[in-house]
Design a protein around this motif. Structure first.
Motif, PDB file in Angstrom:
ATOM      1  N   ILE A  32       0.854  -1.187   0.000  1.00 37.19           N
ATOM      2  CA  ILE A  32       0.000   0.000   0.000  1.00 37.19           C
ATOM      3  C   ILE A  32       0.894   1.242   0.000  1.00 37.19           C
ATOM      4  O   ILE A  32       1.822   1.348   0.805  1.00 37.19           O
ATOM      5  CB  ILE A  32      -0.908   0.031   1.252  1.00 37.19           C
ATOM      6  CG1 ILE A  32      -1.720  -1.267   1.374  1.00 37.19           C
ATOM      7  CG2 ILE A  32      -1.805   1.258   1.246  1.00 37.19           C
ATOM      8  CD1 ILE A  32      -2.758  -1.448   0.318  1.00 37.19           C
ATOM      9  N   VAL A  33       0.599   2.196  -0.884  1.00 38.00           N
ATOM     10  CA  VAL A  33       1.386   3.437  -0.992  1.00 38.00           C
ATOM     11  C   VAL A  33       1.189   4.293   0.254  1.00 38.00           C
ATOM     12  O   VAL A  33       0.063   4.550   0.674  1.00 38.00           O
ATOM     13  CB  VAL A  33       0.971   4.245  -2.245  1.00 38.00           C
ATOM     14  CG1 VAL A  33       1.701   5.578  -2.290  1.00 38.00           C
ATOM     15  CG2 VAL A  33       1.213   3.444  -3.504  1.00 38.00           C
ATOM     16  N   LYS A  34       2.318   4.720   0.836  1.00 40.02           N
ATOM     17  CA  LYS A  34       2.289   5.661   1.952  1.00 40.02           C
ATOM     18  C   LYS A  34       2.657   7.065   1.463  1.00 40.02           C
ATOM     19  O   LYS A  34       1.974   8.025   1.752  1.00 40.02           O
ATOM     20  CB  LYS A  34       3.248   5.224   3.049  1.00 40.02           C
ATOM     21  CG  LYS A  34       3.279   6.151   4.236  1.00 40.02           C
ATOM     22  CD  LYS A  34       4.230   5.669   5.304  1.00 40.02           C
ATOM     23  CE  LYS A  34       4.259   6.644   6.470  1.00 40.02           C
ATOM     24  NZ  LYS A  34       5.273   6.244   7.453  1.00 40.02           N
ATOM     25  N   ASP A  35       3.769   7.161   0.702  1.00 42.83           N
ATOM     26  CA  ASP A  35       4.267   8.456   0.208  1.00 42.83           C
ATOM     27  C   ASP A  35       4.686   8.338  -1.245  1.00 42.83           C
ATOM     28  O   ASP A  35       5.237   7.308  -1.660  1.00 42.83           O
ATOM     29  CB  ASP A  35       5.509   8.906   1.007  1.00 42.83           C
ATOM     30  CG  ASP A  35       5.246   9.070   2.482  1.00 42.83           C
ATOM     31  OD1 ASP A  35       4.279   9.761   2.823  1.00 42.83           O
ATOM     32  OD2 ASP A  35       6.019   8.496   3.273  1.00 42.83           O
ATOM     33  N   LEU A  36       4.469   9.425  -2.009  1.00 38.02           N
ATOM     34  CA  LEU A  36       5.008   9.535  -3.365  1.00 38.02           C
ATOM     35  C   LEU A  36       6.337  10.266  -3.257  1.00 38.02           C
ATOM     36  O   LEU A  36       6.390  11.370  -2.723  1.00 38.02           O
ATOM     37  CB  LEU A  36       4.047  10.324  -4.262  1.00 38.02           C
ATOM     38  CG  LEU A  36       2.634   9.763  -4.412  1.00 38.02           C
ATOM     39  CD1 LEU A  36       1.792  10.689  -5.261  1.00 38.02           C
ATOM     40  CD2 LEU A  36       2.657   8.390  -4.996  1.00 38.02           C
ATOM     41  N   LEU A  37       7.402   9.662  -3.756  1.00 41.85           N
ATOM     42  CA  LEU A  37       8.739  10.241  -3.604  1.00 41.85           C
ATOM     43  C   LEU A  37       9.224  10.966  -4.855  1.00 41.85           C
ATOM     44  O   LEU A  37      10.023  11.890  -4.747  1.00 41.85           O
ATOM     45  CB  LEU A  37       9.738   9.150  -3.211  1.00 41.85           C
ATOM     46  CG  LEU A  37       9.383   8.388  -1.924  1.00 41.85           C
ATOM     47  CD1 LEU A  37      10.403   7.289  -1.672  1.00 41.85           C
ATOM     48  CD2 LEU A  37       9.296   9.328  -0.743  1.00 41.85           C
ATOM     49  N   PRO A  44       9.999   7.474 -16.716  1.00 36.69           N
ATOM     50  CA  PRO A  44       9.954   6.329 -17.634  1.00 36.69           C
ATOM     51  C   PRO A  44      10.081   4.954 -16.955  1.00 36.69           C
ATOM     52  O   PRO A  44       9.626   3.965 -17.498  1.00 36.69           O
ATOM     53  CB  PRO A  44      11.132   6.575 -18.579  1.00 36.69           C
ATOM     54  CG  PRO A  44      12.018   7.514 -17.858  1.00 36.69           C
ATOM     55  CD  PRO A  44      11.133   8.342 -16.979  1.00 36.69           C
ATOM     56  N   HIS A  45      10.667   4.900 -15.761  1.00 36.94           N
ATOM     57  CA  HIS A  45      10.840   3.630 -15.059  1.00 36.94           C
ATOM     58  C   HIS A  45       9.813   3.423 -13.958  1.00 36.94           C
ATOM     59  O   HIS A  45       9.863   2.421 -13.248  1.00 36.94           O
ATOM     60  CB  HIS A  45      12.250   3.514 -14.479  1.00 36.94           C
ATOM     61  CG  HIS A  45      13.319   3.634 -15.507  1.00 36.94           C
ATOM     62  ND1 HIS A  45      13.480   2.711 -16.522  1.00 36.94           N
ATOM     63  CD2 HIS A  45      14.254   4.585 -15.718  1.00 36.94           C
ATOM     64  CE1 HIS A  45      14.487   3.088 -17.291  1.00 36.94           C
ATOM     65  NE2 HIS A  45      14.965   4.226 -16.827  1.00 36.94           N
ATOM     66  N   GLY A  46       8.899   4.371 -13.800  1.00 39.54           N
ATOM     67  CA  GLY A  46       7.872   4.278 -12.762  1.00 39.54           C
ATOM     68  C   GLY A  46       8.102   5.297 -11.670  1.00 39.54           C
ATOM     69  O   GLY A  46       9.239   5.662 -11.365  1.00 39.54           O
ATOM     70  N   ILE A  47       7.018   5.741 -11.078  1.00 42.80           N
ATOM     71  CA  ILE A  47       7.072   6.711  -9.987  1.00 42.80           C
ATOM     72  C   ILE A  47       7.600   6.011  -8.736  1.00 42.80           C
ATOM     73  O   ILE A  47       7.163   4.910  -8.399  1.00 42.80           O
ATOM     74  CB  ILE A  47       5.666   7.302  -9.715  1.00 42.80           C
ATOM     75  CG1 ILE A  47       5.142   8.023 -10.958  1.00 42.80           C
ATOM     76  CG2 ILE A  47       5.676   8.225  -8.503  1.00 42.80           C
ATOM     77  CD1 ILE A  47       5.946   9.213 -11.414  1.00 42.80           C
ATOM     78  N   LYS A  48       8.546   6.639  -8.039  1.00 47.48           N
ATOM     79  CA  LYS A  48       9.108   6.054  -6.828  1.00 47.48           C
ATOM     80  C   LYS A  48       8.173   6.341  -5.658  1.00 47.48           C
ATOM     81  O   LYS A  48       7.743   7.482  -5.472  1.00 47.48           O
ATOM     82  CB  LYS A  48      10.495   6.614  -6.543  1.00 47.48           C
ATOM     83  CG  LYS A  48      11.221   5.864  -5.425  1.00 47.48           C
ATOM     84  CD  LYS A  48      12.601   6.416  -5.176  1.00 47.48           C
ATOM     85  CE  LYS A  48      13.576   5.916  -6.208  1.00 47.48           C
ATOM     86  NZ  LYS A  48      14.973   6.273  -5.885  1.00 47.48           N
ATOM     87  N   VAL A  49       7.870   5.298  -4.888  1.00 51.77           N
ATOM     88  CA  VAL A  49       6.978   5.427  -3.739  1.00 51.77           C
ATOM     89  C   VAL A  49       7.562   4.720  -2.526  1.00 51.77           C
ATOM     90  O   VAL A  49       8.432   3.852  -2.643  1.00 51.77           O
ATOM     91  CB  VAL A  49       5.571   4.833  -4.022  1.00 51.77           C
ATOM     92  CG1 VAL A  49       4.882   5.573  -5.153  1.00 51.77           C
ATOM     93  CG2 VAL A  49       5.638   3.349  -4.305  1.00 51.77           C
ATOM     94  N   ARG A  50       7.049   5.101  -1.347  1.00 49.41           N
ATOM     95  CA  ARG A  50       7.341   4.388  -0.106  1.00 49.41           C
ATOM     96  C   ARG A  50       6.062   3.671   0.294  1.00 49.41           C
ATOM     97  O   ARG A  50       4.989   4.277   0.310  1.00 49.41           O
ATOM     98  CB  ARG A  50       7.764   5.346   0.998  1.00 49.41           C
ATOM     99  CG  ARG A  50       8.043   4.649   2.338  1.00 49.41           C
ATOM    100  CD  ARG A  50       8.484   5.614   3.432  1.00 49.41           C
ATOM    101  NE  ARG A  50       9.773   6.196   3.100  1.00 49.41           N
ATOM    102  CZ  ARG A  50       9.956   7.505   2.861  1.00 49.41           C
ATOM    103  NH1 ARG A  50       8.953   8.349   2.916  1.00 49.41           N
ATOM    104  NH2 ARG A  50      11.156   7.950   2.560  1.00 49.41           N
ATOM    105  N   LEU A  51       6.170   2.389   0.605  1.00 44.88           N
ATOM    106  CA  LEU A  51       5.019   1.614   1.043  1.00 44.88           C
ATOM    107  C   LEU A  51       4.812   1.785   2.549  1.00 44.88           C
ATOM    108  O   LEU A  51       5.697   2.281   3.245  1.00 44.88           O
ATOM    109  CB  LEU A  51       5.224   0.132   0.717  1.00 44.88           C
ATOM    110  CG  LEU A  51       5.446  -0.216  -0.755  1.00 44.88           C
ATOM    111  CD1 LEU A  51       5.628  -1.722  -0.910  1.00 44.88           C
ATOM    112  CD2 LEU A  51       4.304   0.276  -1.622  1.00 44.88           C
ATOM    113  N   THR A  52       3.651   1.358   3.035  1.00 39.08           N
ATOM    114  CA  THR A  52       3.342   1.496   4.461  1.00 39.08           C
ATOM    115  C   THR A  52       4.319   0.711   5.336  1.00 39.08           C
ATOM    116  O   THR A  52       4.519   1.072   6.493  1.00 39.08           O
ATOM    117  CB  THR A  52       1.905   1.036   4.759  1.00 39.08           C
ATOM    118  OG1 THR A  52       1.729  -0.292   4.258  1.00 39.08           O
ATOM    119  CG2 THR A  52       0.889   1.967   4.143  1.00 39.08           C
ATOM    120  N   ASP A  53       4.950  -0.336   4.781  1.00 37.19           N
ATOM    121  CA  ASP A  53       5.927  -1.110   5.561  1.00 37.19           C
ATOM    122  C   ASP A  53       7.339  -0.542   5.456  1.00 37.19           C
ATOM    123  O   ASP A  53       8.286  -1.118   5.980  1.00 37.19           O
ATOM    124  CB  ASP A  53       5.905  -2.584   5.163  1.00 37.19           C
ATOM    125  CG  ASP A  53       6.315  -2.817   3.712  1.00 37.19           C
ATOM    126  OD1 ASP A  53       6.680  -1.852   3.026  1.00 37.19           O
ATOM    127  OD2 ASP A  53       6.255  -3.979   3.272  1.00 37.19           O
TER     128      ASP A  53
END
Length: 67
Positions: A32-37, A44-53
């Motif tokens: 589950i996405v916690k933050d959009l980084l 082009p390689h995908g948006i970097k995110v931090r998950l809830t874990d």
């Protein structure tokens, strides 16, 4: 949706990401996405995110959730 557009993502969404350590193999990690980084609108390689874990990676798949 493939995770390359920041506008497609928001906290609370279920996604599959590829972790930095798994980039060679392409192994996906679900969470589950916690933050959009990533600050730019697209990547082009995908948006970097931090998950809830706490894991960080680039979004490869966005899962639809019924609300």
């Amino acid at each position: 949706m493939n995770g390359r557009n920041r506008t497609d993502l928001q906290p609370g969404m279920m996604v599959d990401i590829v972790l930095k350590a798994d980039q060679r193999t392409g192994k996906l990690t679900r969470g589950i996405v916690k933050d959009l980084l990533t600050k730019s609108a697209t990547h082009p390689h995908g948006i970097k995110v931090r998950l809830t874990d706490g894991q960080v990676g680039r979004v490869q798949v966005i899962h639809k959730t019924d609300k």
